[in-house]
Design an enzyme around this catalytic site. Structure first.
Site, PDB file in Angstrom:
ATOM      1  N   TYR A  51       0.936  -1.225   0.187  1.00 58.38           N
ATOM      2  CA  TYR A  51       0.161  -0.289   0.004  1.00 58.38           C
ATOM      3  C   TYR A  51       0.829   1.047  -0.053  1.00 58.38           C
ATOM      4  O   TYR A  51       1.818   1.404   0.723  1.00 58.38           O
ATOM      5  CB  TYR A  51      -0.902   0.119   1.234  1.00 58.38           C
ATOM      6  N   GLU A  53      -0.623   4.887  -0.604  1.00 57.19           N
ATOM      7  CA  GLU A  53      -1.508   6.061  -0.785  1.00 57.19           C
ATOM      8  C   GLU A  53      -0.396   7.393  -0.676  1.00 57.19           C
ATOM      9  O   GLU A  53       0.361   7.208   0.064  1.00 57.19           O
ATOM     10  CB  GLU A  53      -2.642   6.023   0.217  1.00 57.19           C
ATOM     11  N   ASP A 197      -5.344  13.172 -25.710  1.00 63.05           N
ATOM     12  CA  ASP A 197      -5.474  11.759 -25.330  1.00 63.05           C
ATOM     13  C   ASP A 197      -4.704  10.952 -26.224  1.00 63.05           C
ATOM     14  O   ASP A 197      -4.947  10.791 -27.275  1.00 63.05           O
ATOM     15  CB  ASP A 197      -6.880  11.481 -25.252  1.00 63.05           C
ATOM     16  N   THR A 223      -2.658   5.939 -22.234  1.00 62.17           N
ATOM     17  CA  THR A 223      -2.457   4.864 -21.734  1.00 62.17           C
ATOM     18  C   THR A 223      -1.003   4.264 -21.924  1.00 62.17           C
ATOM     19  O   THR A 223      -0.141   4.957 -22.786  1.00 62.17           O
ATOM     20  CB  THR A 223      -3.164   3.756 -22.640  1.00 62.17           C
ATOM     21  N   LYS A 226      -0.380   0.275 -25.170  1.00 61.19           N
ATOM     22  CA  LYS A 226      -0.597   0.331 -26.699  1.00 61.19           C
ATOM     23  C   LYS A 226       0.752   0.585 -27.326  1.00 61.19           C
ATOM     24  O   LYS A 226       1.596  -0.337 -27.424  1.00 61.19           O
ATOM     25  CB  LYS A 226      -1.621   1.466 -26.973  1.00 61.19           C
ATOM     26  N   ARG A 232      -0.811  -2.610 -18.867  1.00 57.21           N
ATOM     27  CA  ARG A 232      -2.155  -1.823 -18.875  1.00 57.21           C
ATOM     28  C   ARG A 232      -2.139  -0.926 -17.960  1.00 57.21           C
ATOM     29  O   ARG A 232      -2.315  -1.393 -16.652  1.00 57.21           O
ATOM     30  CB  ARG A 232      -3.127  -2.903 -18.559  1.00 57.21           C
TER      31      ARG A 232
HETATM   32  C1  LIG Z   1      -7.669   2.991 -25.210  1.00 59.69           C
HETATM   33  C2  LIG Z   1      -7.917   4.362 -24.997  1.00 59.69           C
HETATM   34  C3  LIG Z   1      -8.184   4.816 -23.727  1.00 59.69           C
HETATM   35  C4  LIG Z   1      -8.693   4.079 -22.677  1.00 59.69           C
HETATM   36  O1  LIG Z   1      -7.815   3.087 -22.080  1.00 59.69           O
HETATM   37  P1  LIG Z   1      -8.290   2.250 -20.944  1.00 59.69           P
HETATM   38  O2  LIG Z   1      -6.858   1.799 -20.234  1.00 59.69           O
HETATM   39  O3  LIG Z   1      -8.790   1.113 -21.695  1.00 59.69           O
HETATM   40  O4  LIG Z   1      -9.223   2.838 -19.913  1.00 59.69           O
HETATM   41  C5  LIG Z   1      -8.720   6.118 -23.786  1.00 59.69           C
HETATM   42  N1  LIG Z   1      -8.573   6.652 -24.682  1.00 59.69           N
HETATM   43  C6  LIG Z   1      -8.217   6.783 -25.919  1.00 59.69           C
HETATM   44  C7  LIG Z   1      -8.226   7.431 -27.207  1.00 59.69           C
HETATM   45  C8  LIG Z   1      -7.981   5.216 -25.999  1.00 59.69           C
HETATM   46  O5  LIG Z   1      -7.600   4.765 -27.279  1.00 59.69           O
END
Ligand SMILES: *Cc1c(COP(=O)(O)O)cnc(C)c1O
Length: 418
Positions: A51, A53, A197, A223, A226, A232
């Site tokens: 933990y 926090e 994003d 994220t 990817k 993840r």
């Molecule tokens: C994959 C993705 C997310 C979300 O990611 P998670 O880890 O699945 O919550 C957010 N924004 C975009 C543009 C994405 O492609």
């Protein structure tokens, strides 16, 4: 013997089946990848027991001296990688990274503007079924019907008309470059904050192969799993003005204890991404995508916007057959050992559960070692599966060929004995 194997055979069976599935198929889901042995190992360490926090040096639990080192490594490497002033590496996912920005910058009822889901946007960019669409007032921009690229004139018009508090850029199914400077100009004209994003393209941004939004946007979320090829999870990058607000939005605003084993895996992945080989990897992702796009086009597929600048492409199936839908083709391809996802295309006449499109990407194939020279073979198998109209014998043939082929490209954590 793996400890799970002896203590929990049912669970172990499912895990090994999944490993086998990954080994024997072509992973073409644009948002997936295969992590390195170091990233995988970090995610499976005793750090999951801890933990922590709070933030390094300011924790609410004892015994955090070593996880502090881990989180600081992740933060230092992320700021170096993306050349940002501040990063929060604690979000459990990309969606939570986005929520942290909303919590820091917005109040319920505020107007937000993002790319329409059917035009490549993400659920968290204001879709009605998502918190972002329920708690805020979403306005959506789209792609131009002819060019299928973001319609910047519409973005400007909508921003002036609706005066959003936050303009969201970035996408899940958009194959072209983003003009961050143009968005920043519109945000400035209309008094909006700007968020980018970069979940899909983070690896390409980190290596300079896609322009970086860092100089233009107050908030850059991503994220880490990817193109960045980490575990993840998510993270938020911001400037000095917003650093405190973002940190308190993540904790205690949204989350409790951070996943320290996953933060360790992020540190490992960022360390790898800082090495020259990672840039070569990302260059190869793009080369593979360009060649795959050409090979599919040659076989009669129409690509949304005519091609790709990044790691993914959106295939319009309609020119290859009136009866083809994303859901049918996804199923046939899966039987043939090619893993993709159905996807809406801009102005799609079909429903989201059906779709006229398939999204494919090259990050995972590239990790396995596939090069431009393999893309024609991949396109051939893809096309044979689509042309099979679901014929079980043809799909089985392709599946066997794919399984044979993939055996020569082991997953990163598998060591092959000579
Ligand atoms: C994959 C993705 C997310 C979300 O990611 P998670 O880890 O699945 O919550 C957010 N924004 C975009 C543009 C994405 O492609």
């Amino acid at each position: 013997m793996n400890p799970i194997e002896s203590t929990d055979p049912a669970l172990w069976q499912a895990i090994s089946d999944e490993q086998k599935r990954q080994e024997t198929t072509l992973e073409m889901i644009a948002s997936e990848n295969h992590v390195s042995p170091a990233v995988l190992a970090a995610a499976g360490t005793v750090l999951t027991n801890k933990y922590a926090e709070g933030y390094p040096g300011r924790r609410y639990y004892g015994g955090c001296q070593f996880v502090d080192v881990v989180e600081n490594l992740a933060r230092q490497r992320a700021t170096e990688l993306f050349r940002c002033a501040h990063v929060n590496v604690q979000p459990h996912s990309g969606s939570q990274a986005n929520q942290a920005v909303f919590l820091a910058a917005l109040s319920p009822g505020d107007t937000i503007m993002g790319l329409h889901l059917d035009h490549g946007g993400h659920l968290t960019h204001g879709k009605s079924v998502n918190l972002s669409g329920k708690w805020f007032r979403p306005v959506h921009y789209t792609v131009d019907a002819k060019t299928e690229r973001i319609d910047m004139a519409e973005v400007r018009r909508l921003a002036h008309e609706h005066k959003p508090k936050l303009i969201i850029t970035g996408a899940s199914a958009y194959s072209r470059l983003w003009d961050w400077a143009a968005f920043a100009e519109i945000a400035q004209e209309t008094g909006a904050l700007l968020m980018a994003d970069i979940a899909h393209i983070a690896g390409l941004v980190a290596t300079g192969l896609h322009p970086s939004p860092i100089p233009y946007a107050q908030f850059v979320t991503t994220t880490t799993h990817k193109t960045l090829r980490g575990p993840r999870a998510g993270m938020v990058m911001t400037n000095a003005d917003w650093a405190k607000k973002i940190d308190s939005a993540v904790f205690p605003g949204l989350q409790g204890g951070p996943l320290m084993h996953i933060i360790a895996a992020k540190a490992a992945a960022f360390g790898e991404a800082l090495k020259p080989q990672f840039k070569q990897y990302c260059e190869q992702i793009i080369k593979n995508a360009r060649v795959l796009a050409e090979e599919l086009t040659r076989r009669g597929y129409r690509l949304v916007s005519g091609g790709t600048d990044n790691h993914l492409m959106l295939i319009d199936l309609r020119p290859r057959g009136e009866n083809l839908t994303g859901v049918l083709v996804e199923t046939w391809l899966q039987t043939a050992g090619i893993i993709v996802n159905k996807n809406m295309i801009p102005f799609d006449p079909r429903k989201p559960a059906e779709t006229s499109g398939i999204r494919v990407g090259t990050p995972a194939l590239t990790t396995r070692g596939l090069k431009e020279s393999h893309m024609s073979q991949v396109a051939d198998w893809f096309d044979r599966a689509v042309a099979s109209q679901g014929d079980a014998r043809i799909l089985e043939h392709v599946r066997a060929d794919v399984a044979h082929f993939t055996a020569a490209f082991p997953l990163p954590h598998i060591t092959v004995s000579p």
